[in-house]
Motif scaffolding. Sequence first.
Motif, PDB file in Angstrom:
ATOM      1  N   GLY A 147     -31.703  24.711  25.901  1.00  0.00           N
ATOM      2  CA  GLY A 147     -33.053  24.904  26.680  1.00  0.00           C
ATOM      3  C   GLY A 147     -34.299  24.369  26.165  1.00  0.00           C
ATOM      4  N   THR A 148     -35.247  24.450  26.911  1.00  0.00           N
ATOM      5  CA  THR A 148     -36.681  24.074  26.458  1.00  0.00           C
ATOM      6  C   THR A 148     -37.259  24.468  25.313  1.00  0.00           C
ATOM      7  OG1 THR A 148     -37.740  25.363  28.042  1.00  0.00           O
ATOM      8  CG2 THR A 148     -37.093  23.249  28.993  1.00  0.00           C
ATOM      9  N   SER A 149     -37.004  25.878  25.101  1.00  0.00           N
ATOM     10  CA  SER A 149     -37.521  26.466  23.997  1.00  0.00           C
ATOM     11  C   SER A 149     -37.355  25.996  22.614  1.00  0.00           C
ATOM     12  CB  SER A 149     -37.239  28.054  23.804  1.00  0.00           C
ATOM     13  OG  SER A 149     -37.844  28.519  25.065  1.00  0.00           O
ATOM     14  N   PHE A 150     -35.837  25.164  22.544  1.00  0.00           N
ATOM     15  CA  PHE A 150     -35.581  24.706  21.410  1.00  0.00           C
ATOM     16  C   PHE A 150     -35.910  23.200  21.284  1.00  0.00           C
ATOM     17  CE2 PHE A 150     -32.920  28.373  22.128  1.00  0.00           C
ATOM     18  CZ  PHE A 150     -33.034  29.194  21.021  1.00  0.00           C
ATOM     19  N   ARG A 151     -36.295  22.692  22.401  1.00  0.00           N
ATOM     20  CA  ARG A 151     -36.568  21.286  22.553  1.00  0.00           C
ATOM     21  C   ARG A 151     -38.043  20.970  22.359  1.00  0.00           C
ATOM     22  NH1 ARG A 151     -34.887  19.240  27.284  1.00  0.00           N
ATOM     23  NH2 ARG A 151     -34.180  21.101  28.358  1.00  0.00           N
ATOM     24  N   GLY A 152     -38.978  22.132  22.296  1.00  0.00           N
ATOM     25  CA  GLY A 152     -40.502  21.881  22.238  1.00  0.00           C
ATOM     26  C   GLY A 152     -41.095  21.440  23.488  1.00  0.00           C
ATOM     27  N   ILE A 153     -40.502  21.763  24.415  1.00  0.00           N
ATOM     28  CA  ILE A 153     -41.270  21.423  25.886  1.00  0.00           C
ATOM     29  C   ILE A 153     -41.177  22.674  26.770  1.00  0.00           C
ATOM     30  CG2 ILE A 153     -40.786  18.743  25.442  1.00  0.00           C
ATOM     31  CD1 ILE A 153     -38.472  19.372  27.635  1.00  0.00           C
ATOM     32  N   SER A 154     -42.061  22.663  27.688  1.00  0.00           N
ATOM     33  CA  SER A 154     -42.229  23.804  28.920  1.00  0.00           C
ATOM     34  C   SER A 154     -41.101  23.548  29.764  1.00  0.00           C
ATOM     35  CB  SER A 154     -43.372  23.850  29.272  1.00  0.00           C
ATOM     36  OG  SER A 154     -43.750  22.565  30.064  1.00  0.00           O
ATOM     37  N   SER A 155     -40.675  24.465  30.539  1.00  0.00           N
ATOM     38  CA  SER A 155     -39.980  24.518  31.694  1.00  0.00           C
ATOM     39  C   SER A 155     -40.439  23.670  32.783  1.00  0.00           C
ATOM     40  CB  SER A 155     -39.385  25.880  32.080  1.00  0.00           C
ATOM     41  OG  SER A 155     -40.609  26.627  32.398  1.00  0.00           O
ATOM     42  N   LYS A 156     -41.642  23.944  32.883  1.00  0.00           N
ATOM     43  CA  LYS A 156     -42.457  23.018  33.813  1.00  0.00           C
ATOM     44  C   LYS A 156     -42.276  21.514  33.975  1.00  0.00           C
ATOM     45  CE  LYS A 156     -45.864  26.417  34.839  1.00  0.00           C
ATOM     46  NZ  LYS A 156     -47.477  26.737  34.955  1.00  0.00           N
ATOM     47  N   SER A 157     -42.468  21.061  32.673  1.00  0.00           N
ATOM     48  CA  SER A 157     -42.383  19.684  32.199  1.00  0.00           C
ATOM     49  C   SER A 157     -41.238  19.073  32.479  1.00  0.00           C
ATOM     50  CB  SER A 157     -42.936  19.178  30.936  1.00  0.00           C
ATOM     51  OG  SER A 157     -44.215  19.918  30.808  1.00  0.00           O
ATOM     52  N   SER A 158     -40.063  20.108  31.890  1.00  0.00           N
ATOM     53  CA  SER A 158     -38.737  19.667  31.861  1.00  0.00           C
ATOM     54  C   SER A 158     -37.898  19.424  33.412  1.00  0.00           C
ATOM     55  CB  SER A 158     -37.816  20.745  31.176  1.00  0.00           C
ATOM     56  OG  SER A 158     -36.283  20.235  31.119  1.00  0.00           O
ATOM     57  N   ILE A 159     -38.499  20.188  34.349  1.00  0.00           N
ATOM     58  CA  ILE A 159     -37.946  19.953  35.675  1.00  0.00           C
ATOM     59  C   ILE A 159     -39.087  19.136  36.697  1.00  0.00           C
ATOM     60  CG2 ILE A 159     -36.579  22.252  35.438  1.00  0.00           C
ATOM     61  CD1 ILE A 159     -38.820  23.567  37.309  1.00  0.00           C
ATOM     62  N   TYR A 160     -40.132  19.002  36.169  1.00  0.00           N
ATOM     63  CA  TYR A 160     -40.842  18.320  37.244  1.00  0.00           C
ATOM     64  C   TYR A 160     -40.610  16.949  37.927  1.00  0.00           C
ATOM     65  CZ  TYR A 160     -45.246  16.308  39.088  1.00  0.00           C
ATOM     66  OH  TYR A 160     -46.144  15.460  39.963  1.00  0.00           O
ATOM     67  N   LYS A 161     -40.166  16.101  36.920  1.00  0.00           N
ATOM     68  CA  LYS A 161     -39.565  14.673  37.551  1.00  0.00           C
ATOM     69  C   LYS A 161     -38.853  14.586  38.375  1.00  0.00           C
ATOM     70  CE  LYS A 161     -38.400  10.127  35.653  1.00  0.00           C
ATOM     71  NZ  LYS A 161     -38.057   9.117  34.491  1.00  0.00           N
ATOM     72  N   GLU A 162     -37.646  15.496  38.245  1.00  0.00           N
ATOM     73  CA  GLU A 162     -36.672  15.421  39.302  1.00  0.00           C
ATOM     74  C   GLU A 162     -37.123  16.186  40.441  1.00  0.00           C
ATOM     75  OE1 GLU A 162     -31.833  16.885  39.792  1.00  0.00           O
ATOM     76  OE2 GLU A 162     -32.846  16.932  37.852  1.00  0.00           O
ATOM     77  N   ALA A 163     -37.652  17.396  40.275  1.00  0.00           N
ATOM     78  CA  ALA A 163     -38.344  18.150  41.373  1.00  0.00           C
ATOM     79  C   ALA A 163     -39.190  17.380  42.232  1.00  0.00           C
ATOM     80  CB  ALA A 163     -39.009  19.472  41.012  1.00  0.00           C
TER      81      ALA A 163
END
Length: 231
Positions: A147-163
Amino acid sequence: LTSDLHAHPTYVAMFIIASIVILLGQSFNEKKYFSPVKSIFIQALFLLVLILLVVKISFITINLILATYIIFLIFNKQLMTAAKGLILLLLIGLAIFQIPGVKQRLLNDLQPFQNIHLNVSEENKLLERTALWKASFNDISKHPISGTSFRGISSKSSIYKEAKSLYPKLQKEKNCHNNFLECGVRYGILGIILFSLMTIFLLITGLKQGSFEIIGIWILLFLFSLTESFM
């Protein structure tokens, strides 16, 4: 209606519906917060504000809650009140879909599924949500444990590019707009399981206690969780 207060219409609608559930629950409790006349007046005011907010998921939610309220009235042998509630349910349903703003937003969202030209000048919330949900699903499949919480990024940032690639009109980072997916993106499969267990526990508690208030709040949280991320 909410711009001057800097409040999100969806969250305002949630609080209003929760208040309506508590007021309706007076029918099954000995303790009354307001007299019947005051209660009807307050609920009518809440419904008016709810309609003016034009939050589409709130219309589905309030109708399901009213339907549940009628079922509870029938089981409690309050048949006259149940008949009045059914009339109110039908009137609200008819009134909602006669409001130009509501009809316009619904028709705009349904354009991609009809053989009509898509209005490219307007944002389409359904296409936007679909892109966010698909990007969220793919992100969870790539990182089912961390998940993003263990990778040091927000959920928003994680899905933005593909979305953004799925819905080019998406101009800024947004959350998953689904509590289940939000928990999955942030905490992996375990997050989805834990959040699902919480919702199931709330429903079972309401059914065991025969509590209209708990079941009403469960309907509210479950349905809004399908289109919003607020946990």
